[in-house]
Design a protein around this motif. Structure first.
Motif, PDB file in Angstrom:
ATOM      1  N   ARG A 208      -3.269 -14.469   0.068  1.00  0.00           N
ATOM      2  CA  ARG A 208      -3.085 -13.872  -1.486  1.00  0.00           C
ATOM      3  C   ARG A 208      -4.073 -13.308  -1.969  1.00  0.00           C
ATOM      4  O   ARG A 208      -5.298 -13.410  -1.806  1.00  0.00           O
ATOM      5  N   ARG A 209      -3.399 -11.989  -2.317  1.00  0.00           N
ATOM      6  CA  ARG A 209      -4.424 -10.880  -3.161  1.00  0.00           C
ATOM      7  C   ARG A 209      -4.086 -10.832  -4.451  1.00  0.00           C
ATOM      8  O   ARG A 209      -2.916 -10.729  -5.060  1.00  0.00           O
ATOM      9  N   SER A 210      -5.376 -10.857  -5.233  1.00  0.00           N
ATOM     10  CA  SER A 210      -4.893 -10.637  -6.729  1.00  0.00           C
ATOM     11  C   SER A 210      -5.994 -10.217  -7.432  1.00  0.00           C
ATOM     12  O   SER A 210      -7.434 -10.217  -6.980  1.00  0.00           O
ATOM     13  N   ILE A 211      -5.744  -9.496  -8.870  1.00  0.00           N
ATOM     14  CA  ILE A 211      -6.916  -8.947  -9.668  1.00  0.00           C
ATOM     15  C   ILE A 211      -7.172  -9.817 -10.862  1.00  0.00           C
ATOM     16  O   ILE A 211      -7.842  -9.612 -11.762  1.00  0.00           O
ATOM     17  N   LYS A 242      -7.673   2.391 -13.196  1.00  0.00           N
ATOM     18  CA  LYS A 242      -6.736   2.108 -12.246  1.00  0.00           C
ATOM     19  C   LYS A 242      -6.001   0.736 -12.667  1.00  0.00           C
ATOM     20  O   LYS A 242      -4.939   0.634 -12.698  1.00  0.00           O
ATOM     21  N   TYR A 243      -6.946  -0.313 -13.203  1.00  0.00           N
ATOM     22  CA  TYR A 243      -6.513  -1.655 -13.267  1.00  0.00           C
ATOM     23  C   TYR A 243      -6.373  -1.983 -14.731  1.00  0.00           C
ATOM     24  O   TYR A 243      -5.953  -2.941 -15.115  1.00  0.00           O
ATOM     25  N   GLY A 244      -7.186  -1.128 -15.634  1.00  0.00           N
ATOM     26  CA  GLY A 244      -7.320  -1.439 -16.917  1.00  0.00           C
ATOM     27  C   GLY A 244      -8.817  -2.255 -17.139  1.00  0.00           C
ATOM     28  O   GLY A 244      -9.385  -2.770 -16.089  1.00  0.00           O
ATOM     29  N   ASP A 270     -20.194  -8.376  -7.623  1.00  0.00           N
ATOM     30  CA  ASP A 270     -19.428  -9.423  -7.041  1.00  0.00           C
ATOM     31  C   ASP A 270     -17.976  -9.698  -7.443  1.00  0.00           C
ATOM     32  O   ASP A 270     -17.192 -10.271  -6.575  1.00  0.00           O
ATOM     33  N   PHE A 271     -17.683  -9.086  -8.693  1.00  0.00           N
ATOM     34  CA  PHE A 271     -16.437  -9.360  -9.404  1.00  0.00           C
ATOM     35  C   PHE A 271     -15.386  -8.280  -9.280  1.00  0.00           C
ATOM     36  O   PHE A 271     -14.310  -8.263  -9.835  1.00  0.00           O
ATOM     37  N   ASN A 272     -16.158  -7.014  -9.147  1.00  0.00           N
ATOM     38  CA  ASN A 272     -15.220  -5.775  -9.318  1.00  0.00           C
ATOM     39  C   ASN A 272     -14.286  -5.393  -8.056  1.00  0.00           C
ATOM     40  O   ASN A 272     -14.630  -4.483  -7.103  1.00  0.00           O
TER      41      ASN A 272
END
Length: 330
Positions: A208-211, A242-244, A270-272
């Motif tokens: 599972r890949r998610s932003i 790219k992602y907002g 860590d979170f980007n």
């Protein structure tokens, strides 16, 4: 061959392997310690039981594989299941840190000495504690010892960007850099399974890949000022384009302002990113436990890279060792 034993006070043990079943152990990066579950024949069943010791709540339990100790801990619960069996749950000695609270005032001492103080106060034998220089200047009250440990290690990460992991091994405590706890995926499996390595044995894979949890902008404010003073910021303009904008605000105490920039940059690192969660089942390996890292390259499923082990469950059934893994990105 795995064996379940009950330790005596003199350090020797009685082997219960022939009268136990349903052995399983699990760990999670969200909790300290390892849990072991098993079923044992009831004394009333008429089955021969080792006579030199008695399996009860409070007994010291060991799980061995040859001469290697996989687990050592205390039987915490006992559930009767009719006349034939009893079910037991044991935890390693981190159990005492999870269940005990304390009041501690650390006045500008290193994380290394703060952690040593906690373990010495609770009589936990120390195997090795990394020399963590982060200064701890904080009062802890009404918190479990395990939460205090987690907070100290988190402060060290925010300042240095280095992640540490606590493990119990051989009845002793170890705190080491996570990057040093790496497992290779290409290890040899038991010959009777017929596999050459773990990759050929993966089953039920899920990726599972998610932003959803991505943060590409971090702001640091001082918590004890009414104005909420912004003291540091870190952001990734390319990711935002790219992602907002996905922004988080973290508060620190005024005494930690000097570390604000480091904290912002380490949190952004860590979170980007795209969060990737991987899970699968495979033949077991005793070295796999939560908090460690594992290198995997598997082209069919696309599981490729270094992952941290978020949780792991092992099972033994008729001598066959299996495990279920849940992995996250490093």
């Amino acid at each position: 061959m795995h064996r379940l034993v009950v330790y005596r006070e003199n350090g020797k043990y009685d082997d219960y392997t022939n009268i136990v079943g349903g052995i399983g152990w699990s760990s999670s990066e969200d909790t300290l310690g390892v849990q072991l579950d098993f079923a044992a024949a009831n004394n009333k069943s008429g089955i021969y039981l080792p006579s030199a010791t008695s399996l009860n709540v409070g007994s010291m339990i060991g799980l061995l594989n040859g001469s290697k100790e996989i687990f050592r801990g205390i039987a915490v619960t006992e559930d009767s299941n009719g006349i034939m069996t009893k079910n037991y749950t044991a935890f390693d000695f981190a159990f005492y840190l999870n269940k005990s609270k304390g009041i501690y005032q650390f006045n500008g001492i290193s994380a290394f000495f703060a952690l040593n103080t906690l373990f010495e106060d609770f009589g936990v034998p120390i195997g090795n504690i990394a020399m963590i220089p982060t200064i701890i200047d904080y009062i802890y009250y009404d918190k479990t010892i395990s939460d205090i440990i987690k907070d100290i290690l988190n402060k060290a990460y925010e300042e240095t960007g280095i992640k540490y992991r606590m493990e119990m091994r051989g009845g002793k405590i170890y705190i080491e850099k996570q990057e040093d706890l790496v497992i290779s995926a290409n290890f040899q499996l038991a010959s009777n399974l017929g596999y050459k390595n773990i990759l050929e044995a993966i089953s039920n894979p899920n990726i599972r890949r998610s932003i959803e949890e991505m943060k590409n902008s971090i702001q640091i404010v001082v918590s004890n000022r009414e104005s909420g003073l912004l003291v540091a910021e870190a952001k990734d303009d390319e990711s935002i384009k790219k992602y907002g904008l996905l922004q988080d605000v973290q508060s620190i105490e005024e005494k930690d302002i000097a570390q604000a920039k480091n904290i912002a940059e380490n949190l952004l690192k860590d979170f980007n990113r795209i969060i990737e969660d991987v899970s699968f089942e495979c033949p077991g390996n005793d070295d796999v436990r939560a908090g460690r890292l594992i290198n995997i390259k598997e082209p069919v499923t696309g599981i490729n890279g270094t992952y941290r082990i978020k949780s792991c469950s092992h099972s033994l059934d008729n001598g066959i060792h299996k495990m279920s893994l849940n992995l996250g990105v490093v």
